[in-house]
Design a protein around this motif. Structure first.
Motif, mmCIF file in Angstrom:
data_model
loop_
_atom_site.group_PDB
_atom_site.id
_atom_site.type_symbol
_atom_site.label_atom_id
_atom_site.label_comp_id
_atom_site.label_asym_id
_atom_site.label_seq_id
_atom_site.Cartn_x
_atom_site.Cartn_y
_atom_site.Cartn_z
ATOM 1 N N UNK A 343 0.846 -1.187 0.000
ATOM 2 C CA UNK A 343 0.000 0.000 0.000
ATOM 3 C C UNK A 343 0.881 1.236 0.000
ATOM 4 N N UNK A 344 0.354 2.326 -0.541
ATOM 5 C CA UNK A 344 1.109 3.558 -0.652
ATOM 6 C C UNK A 344 0.833 4.517 0.482
ATOM 7 N N UNK A 345 1.378 5.734 0.336
ATOM 8 C CA UNK A 345 1.257 6.740 1.378
ATOM 9 C C UNK A 345 -0.195 7.149 1.612
ATOM 10 N N UNK A 346 -1.015 7.141 0.562
ATOM 11 C CA UNK A 346 -2.413 7.561 0.694
ATOM 12 C C UNK A 346 -3.148 6.683 1.706
ATOM 13 N N UNK A 347 -2.819 5.406 1.742
ATOM 14 C CA UNK A 347 -3.446 4.481 2.693
ATOM 15 C C UNK A 347 -2.710 4.451 4.018
ATOM 16 N N UNK A 348 -1.377 4.558 3.969
ATOM 17 C CA UNK A 348 -0.575 4.406 5.185
ATOM 18 C C UNK A 348 -0.640 5.632 6.082
ATOM 19 N N UNK A 349 -0.668 6.823 5.502
ATOM 20 C CA UNK A 349 -0.659 8.055 6.309
ATOM 21 C C UNK A 349 -1.820 8.113 7.304
ATOM 22 N N UNK A 350 -3.074 7.812 6.908
ATOM 23 C CA UNK A 350 -4.157 7.808 7.896
ATOM 24 C C UNK A 350 -3.950 6.778 9.001
ATOM 25 N N UNK A 351 -3.313 5.645 8.670
ATOM 26 C CA UNK A 351 -3.028 4.651 9.701
ATOM 27 C C UNK A 351 -2.051 5.193 10.731
ATOM 28 N N UNK A 352 -1.023 5.884 10.253
ATOM 29 C CA UNK A 352 -0.044 6.473 11.167
ATOM 30 C C UNK A 352 -0.711 7.518 12.047
ATOM 31 N N UNK A 353 -1.538 8.353 11.440
ATOM 32 C CA UNK A 353 -2.227 9.388 12.213
ATOM 33 C C UNK A 353 -3.120 8.770 13.282
ATOM 34 N N UNK A 354 -3.880 7.757 12.902
ATOM 35 C CA UNK A 354 -4.771 7.087 13.849
ATOM 36 C C UNK A 354 -3.970 6.417 14.979
ATOM 37 N N UNK A 355 -2.844 5.809 14.618
ATOM 38 C CA UNK A 355 -2.001 5.162 15.621
ATOM 39 C C UNK A 355 -1.478 6.176 16.628
ATOM 40 N N UNK A 356 -1.061 7.330 16.137
ATOM 41 C CA UNK A 356 -0.537 8.368 17.028
ATOM 42 C C UNK A 356 -1.637 8.932 17.923
ATOM 43 N N UNK A 357 -2.826 9.122 17.367
ATOM 44 C CA UNK A 357 -3.941 9.652 18.171
ATOM 45 C C UNK A 357 -4.342 8.676 19.273
ATOM 46 N N UNK A 358 -4.268 7.366 18.963
ATOM 47 C CA UNK A 358 -4.675 6.359 19.937
ATOM 48 C C UNK A 358 -3.612 6.120 21.008
ATOM 49 N N UNK A 359 -2.346 6.211 20.623
ATOM 50 C CA UNK A 359 -1.275 5.845 21.549
ATOM 51 C C UNK A 359 -0.532 7.036 22.137
#
Length: 510
Positions: A343-359
């Motif tokens: 997967x590219x940045x378009x899919x990965x970037x929201x995952x990183x953001x969500x991970x940071x918000x949760x943790x």
């Protein structure tokens, strides 16, 4: 079932292979599951059995209109050298060319086996990298047999499970059975089969939807170990090994096989190859030989220090990775990892953001990325940096000239080999399971022929390299690259800040 195999071998005039009734080998032979995986020690007969099961499946295939039982098999190993020297060698020992048909060394190697009313078309495939998916996407197979599954990427195994049942076509009678057979030694602790079967737990940060048990329709067989551990007077320390009376296939092995086999071997090798237990066996030269699990991995999960800045390292591409950490009390503290595949940045970037918000909610952060992430894609003018910034994560290019790999490796190596206040400067949370496995040796050097015609040692490019690259960018962002040349890391010159505008120089120790 054992009698059927014995009879089969007698009819073909070859040596008999007997399997004790009640053994995992016989259970595997009798299974009709769509995915069948057998894990056992070296010499346990699992590879030979998988070969024989292919013949059993062919003999049970319904006949076509011409009275012939036809199947097409993909035999898979991770690299071509291992495919040639081990997998094919075992296959031809089971199905010799003078009886079953000549193996043609084409690309890929092929054998068409014809005995009686059975015809088996066999392709021998080397699948190592994600791009190797294209080798099977146009193929139509009855089944795949994976030799040494512990080396195969999950994305490739997933593709294999979706590509069976295509031959014979339904118009020609279809498949009586189709699916995947696989054998393996004990895998690394971050391998998907290890986690699916409960041999290791999923990492703490794994989303619930990704914590998959063994799927319905899959069956897993665990063979007994070749040896058993013996313990000292304290009942805890291991002082030797003894032969396991339940070990399988021993009648086809040389006398004293396992006791001779372990001589001169490391504890990790013995655990993985003979005891059938999860262990990391390193084959190549580790990029960071100074890494020691008992020294650098914390005994418990590390949690963020709220008054310290969060650092994030990003590696882009089709298998992006992120590493999260902090620079606390002159130490590099690695808190978590996040990785995606295909997967590219378009899919990965929201995952990183969500991970940071949760943790790491409400924490100040800095994100350092692969400088090549500033390159525009072939489909539009956006860069990976643009995509992350659109998601509220501004990325800074890691401070490394020409993305030099030696500088990046040394930036991590420095804190690995240094102590501060009597403790290591590098600390890794056990949450970072794949990074730990990579640093322990899976992230290793391989010989590459360069443009100058010379052979160079370069880190092997795989999923461990993606995590290692992200770690390098994070550590460089912390200022470790400046430290290597005698400069004070830029981050050390600033006080740690808290959200209400106050600053603190309080020392924090792990």
């Amino acid at each position: 079932m054992a009698e059927q195999i014995t009879q089969l071998r007698d009819e073909l005039g070859r040596p008999m292979y007997k399997f004790k009734d009640g053994s995992k080998l016989v259970e595997f032979l009798r299974s009709t599951a769509k995915v069948q995986i057998i894990q056992g020690p070296i010499g346990s007969g699992k590879s030979k059995l998988c070969n024989l099961k292919v013949w059993k499946i062919a003999s049970e295939q319904r006949k076509g209109g011409d009275g012939i039982r036809r199947i097409r098999v993909g035999v898979v190993r991770n690299t071509y050298p291992e495919l040639k020297t081990t997998t094919i060698r075992t296959w031809l020992d089971t199905f010799p060319e003078d009886i079953y048909g000549t193996l043609v060394w084409s690309q890929p190697p092929r054998q068409i086996m014809r005995v009686g009313d059975i015809v088996i078309e066999v392709d021998f495939l080397a699948l190592d990298k994600e791009d190797d998916v294209k080798k099977i996407r146009s193929g139509e197979y009855t089944l795949f047999y994976v030799n040494e599954l512990q080396y195969l990427l999950k994305i490739l195994f997933d593709e294999l499970t979706s590509r069976t049942g295509r031959f014979p076509a339904v118009k020609d009678g279809g498949c009586t059975w189709h699916g995947v057979l696989a054998d393996m030694n004990a895998p690394d602790e971050d391998h998907f089969i290890a986690m699916m079967t409960g041999q290791t737990d999923y990492p703490e940060n794994t989303p619930e939807e990704d914590r998959m048990p063994l799927p319905d329709g899959w069956q897993f067989f665990m063979q007994p170990p070749g040896l058993l551990e013996t313990y000292g007077p304290d009942g805890k320390s291991i002082d030797g090994y003894t032969v396991n009376p339940l070990a399988e296939n021993v009648e086809w092995l040389p006398p004293n096989y396992y006791m001779d086999l372990i001589k001169g071997k490391t504890r990790a090798w013995i655990k993985s190859r003979v005891l059938n237990k999860i262990a990391l066996v390193v084959d190549g030269a580790p990029v960071w030989p100074g890494f020691r699990e008992d020294v650098h991995v914390a005994s418990g999960v590390l949690h963020p220090v709220q008054t310290a800045e969060l650092y994030v390292g990003l590696d882009f591409g089709r298998n992006p990775a992120a590493i999260f950490g902090q620079s606390v009390n002159n130490r590099v503290v690695v808190l978590a990892e996040l990785q995606a595949f295909n997967e590219g940045a378009v899919t990965f970037a929201p995952k990183v953001k969500r991970f940071m918000e949760q943790n790491y909610p409400n924490m100040k952060f800095r994100v350092y990325g692969d400088p090549k992430g500033q390159d525009q894609t072939q489909t539009d003018n956006r860069t990976a940096y643009n995509v992350f910034e659109f998601n509220g994560i501004p990325v800074i290019p890691a401070p490394v000239k020409q993305n030099n790999i030696e500088t990046r490796i040394q930036a991590v190596e420095a804190p690995l080999n240094e102590m501060y206040d009597g403790r290591p400067r590098f600390m890794l949370s056990p949450r970072c399971r794949s990074l730990k496995v990579g640093m322990a040796g899976r992230y290793c050097f391989e010989k590459i022929k360069g443009g100058d015609g010379r052979i160079h040692n370069e880190p092997k490019k795989d999923r461990y390299a993606d995590l290692a690259d992200a770690l390098q960018y994070m550590v460089l962002g912390m200022g470790e690259g400046r430290r290597m040349v005698g400069m004070t890391p830029a981050t050390m010159a600033k006080p740690m800040q808290v959200w209400k505008g106050r600053s603190s120089m309080r020392r924090i120790s792990y």
